[in-house]
Scaffold this motif. Structure first.
Motif, mmCIF file in Angstrom:
data_model
loop_
_atom_site.group_PDB
_atom_site.id
_atom_site.type_symbol
_atom_site.label_atom_id
_atom_site.label_comp_id
_atom_site.label_asym_id
_atom_site.label_seq_id
_atom_site.Cartn_x
_atom_site.Cartn_y
_atom_site.Cartn_z
ATOM 1 N N HIS A 26 -2.142 -1.213 -9.374
ATOM 2 C CA HIS A 26 -1.769 -1.224 -7.958
ATOM 3 C C HIS A 26 -1.059 0.097 -7.650
ATOM 4 C CE1 HIS A 26 -2.846 -5.445 -7.677
ATOM 5 N NE2 HIS A 26 -2.050 -5.719 -8.691
ATOM 6 N N LEU A 96 -7.736 -3.714 -0.605
ATOM 7 C CA LEU A 96 -6.564 -4.515 -0.274
ATOM 8 C C LEU A 96 -5.884 -5.039 -1.539
ATOM 9 C CD1 LEU A 96 -7.851 -6.509 2.835
ATOM 10 C CD2 LEU A 96 -6.293 -4.566 2.793
ATOM 11 N N TRP A 97 -6.663 -5.389 -2.551
ATOM 12 C CA TRP A 97 -6.066 -5.840 -3.815
ATOM 13 C C TRP A 97 -5.241 -4.715 -4.444
ATOM 14 C CZ3 TRP A 97 -6.636 -3.774 -8.673
ATOM 15 C CH2 TRP A 97 -6.058 -4.495 -9.718
ATOM 16 N N TYR A 100 -1.937 -4.277 -1.997
ATOM 17 C CA TYR A 100 -1.173 -5.350 -1.365
ATOM 18 C C TYR A 100 0.282 -5.437 -1.795
ATOM 19 C CZ TYR A 100 -1.376 -8.577 -5.384
ATOM 20 O OH TYR A 100 -1.217 -9.179 -6.608
ATOM 21 N N ARG A 102 2.397 -3.220 -1.733
ATOM 22 C CA ARG A 102 3.177 -2.409 -0.790
ATOM 23 C C ARG A 102 3.428 -3.133 0.519
ATOM 24 N NH1 ARG A 102 -0.415 3.008 -1.796
ATOM 25 N NH2 ARG A 102 -0.577 2.684 -4.036
ATOM 26 N N LEU A 103 2.694 -4.204 0.757
ATOM 27 C CA LEU A 103 2.944 -4.991 1.968
ATOM 28 C C LEU A 103 4.263 -5.745 1.877
ATOM 29 C CD1 LEU A 103 -0.643 -6.465 2.507
ATOM 30 C CD2 LEU A 103 0.338 -4.395 3.511
ATOM 31 N N ARG A 118 3.490 1.662 8.854
ATOM 32 C CA ARG A 118 3.136 0.272 8.570
ATOM 33 C C ARG A 118 2.376 -0.352 9.733
ATOM 34 N NH1 ARG A 118 5.405 -2.114 4.200
ATOM 35 N NH2 ARG A 118 5.391 -4.189 5.118
ATOM 36 N N VAL A 125 -6.057 -2.625 8.873
ATOM 37 C CA VAL A 125 -6.481 -3.777 8.071
ATOM 38 C C VAL A 125 -7.048 -4.878 8.965
ATOM 39 C CG1 VAL A 125 -5.681 -5.628 6.559
ATOM 40 C CG2 VAL A 125 -4.908 -3.279 6.175
#
Length: 390
Positions: A26, A96-97, A100, A102-103, A118, A125
């Motif tokens: 990631h 996205l995987w 994610y 960082r979300l 953001r 997205v």
């Protein structure tokens, strides 16, 4: 006398902590590697979708100049649009995987610049997921939403394009640093060296997934792979007279009574009407043209009928005239269709009466339909009742 102190139970609220992610890959390097593929796929989808939209809804100034050549142009671009769009679903969720975690960074907003970044990612997205999922449902012809798909899909495509450009501008330093195997310095970072084999395995697996989706769906437009067309919603050889049908006569409200008394009406300086027998007695032309649908399927077929330009000339049309085509359909977004002069004068543009050596079936547009080169299937009007010289 002192009363004993009351001890009230202490209510301890659970402490909410952001989730912790121990998984590897990631990281910016993985996100950049997947992002290269995804960015290319989104660019292809945007450009081919723009081409399709212009052909279906051309501005008035451009309509007379739309080219009927190459005859396979729309087949290629729309096949790419749908095929690459399906591959983009795999790539988008892989991307996205990779990002994610960082979300869930804490605190969620550290500065005005971070808040704007953001927000831009959230828009990107949401718009990208909306595009690929609604596009997937569209090729399956399932519309569980209250809005019209085409204008909304077109509008959101611009949102995706703008969001991607903004994201690239914001993330340019990170992308530049991780674009190649080595980062900005002369030596690879420790995590890149350690995770290299896993990253290569991930990318190989992702490539295999994209390849599998492509090979099992692209046969609906690339007929040599039709035997492998396992996941696509259409098979190019399935349907009456060897072609799929999207809209049947019953769905269009075309009745037997309307067909029984059918006459072709041609309006112009010298208007006239023809019965089907009179139309069939005119010089007939045979052409081999693909029919390509916006849902991505396409197939070659042999068509026979009367050239549209011959019918317009008989009605007194001047050189350079276009034509408006009116269907017997009761209602529908494409019941009335217009063709600019390039299509109207092309010798391959026919008012077709026969398909693959047989009289048109009613679901393929009996008694007469339009077939033209490099044209979306929704504009190859079926059940033609009237031609009007423009």
């Amino acid at each position: 006398m002192r009363l004993p102190a009351l001890r009230l139970p202490v209510l301890r609220l659970p402490v909410v902590r952001p989730p912790s992610f121990s998984g590897r890959l990631h990281d910016p390097r993985t996100a950049t590697a997947i992002g290269r593929w995804l960015g290319t796929a989104l660019a292809v989808c945007f450009l081919t979708g723009l081409f399709s939209h212009v052909l279906q809804h051309p501005p008035a100034w451009l309509a007379p100049y739309l080219p009927p050549r190459p005859v396979w142009g729309y087949r290629l671009t729309q096949g790419l649009h749908v095929g690459v769009g399906l591959a983009a679903i795999v790539l988008l969720f892989a991307k996205l995987w990779a990002v994610y975690p960082r979300l869930f960074v804490w605190p969620p907003v550290r500065s005005v610049r971070h808040a704007l970044e953001r927000l831009s990612v959230a828009v990107l997205v949401a718009a990208a997921v909306f595009q690929v999922l609604t596009g997937l449902l569209n090729i399956a012809e399932w519309y569980p939403w209250p809005f019209s798909f085409v204008p909304v899909h077109y509008a959101v495509a611009w949102v995706v394009a703008g969001s991607v450009l903004l994201h690239l501008a914001v993330k340019a330093p990170v992308i530049r640093a991780h674009w190649r195997r080595r980062s900005a310095g002369t030596r690879a970072l420790p995590d890149e060296t350690r995770d290299g084999p896993d990253r290569r395995a991930l990318m190989l697996g992702l490539g295999a997934a994209v390849g599998t989706v492509t090979v099992t769906t692209v046969g609906q437009s690339f007929t040599p792979l039709a035997p492998l067309d396992l996941l696509a919603p259409r098979h190019p050889g399935y349907g009456p007279q060897g072609l799929p049908v999207n809209r049947t006569a019953a769905a269009a409200g075309v009745t037997q009574a309307a067909l029984r008394d059918w006459r072709l009406e041609v309006r112009g300086p010298a208007p006239y009407r023809l019965t089907l027998a009179e139309l069939a007695a005119l010089p007939q032309r045979r052409v081999r043209l693909p029919i390509a649908c916006v849902e991505g399927w396409s197939a070659d077929a042999e068509w026979a009928g009367v050239r549209v330009r011959d019918l317009l000339e008989r009605a007194g049309a001047r050189p350079g005239a276009g034509v408006r085509v009116v269907s017997l359909e009761v209602a529908g977004a494409y019941r009335v269709m217009e063709m600019g002069r390039e299509y109207a004068e092309d010798p391959l543009t026919l008012l077709a009466l026969r398909l693959n050596g047989e009289v048109l079936s009613v679901d393929h547009g009996y008694p007469a339909r339009i077939i033209a080169p490099n044209r979306p299937g929704v504009l190859q009007t079926k059940w033609v009742g009237r031609l009007e010289v423009l």
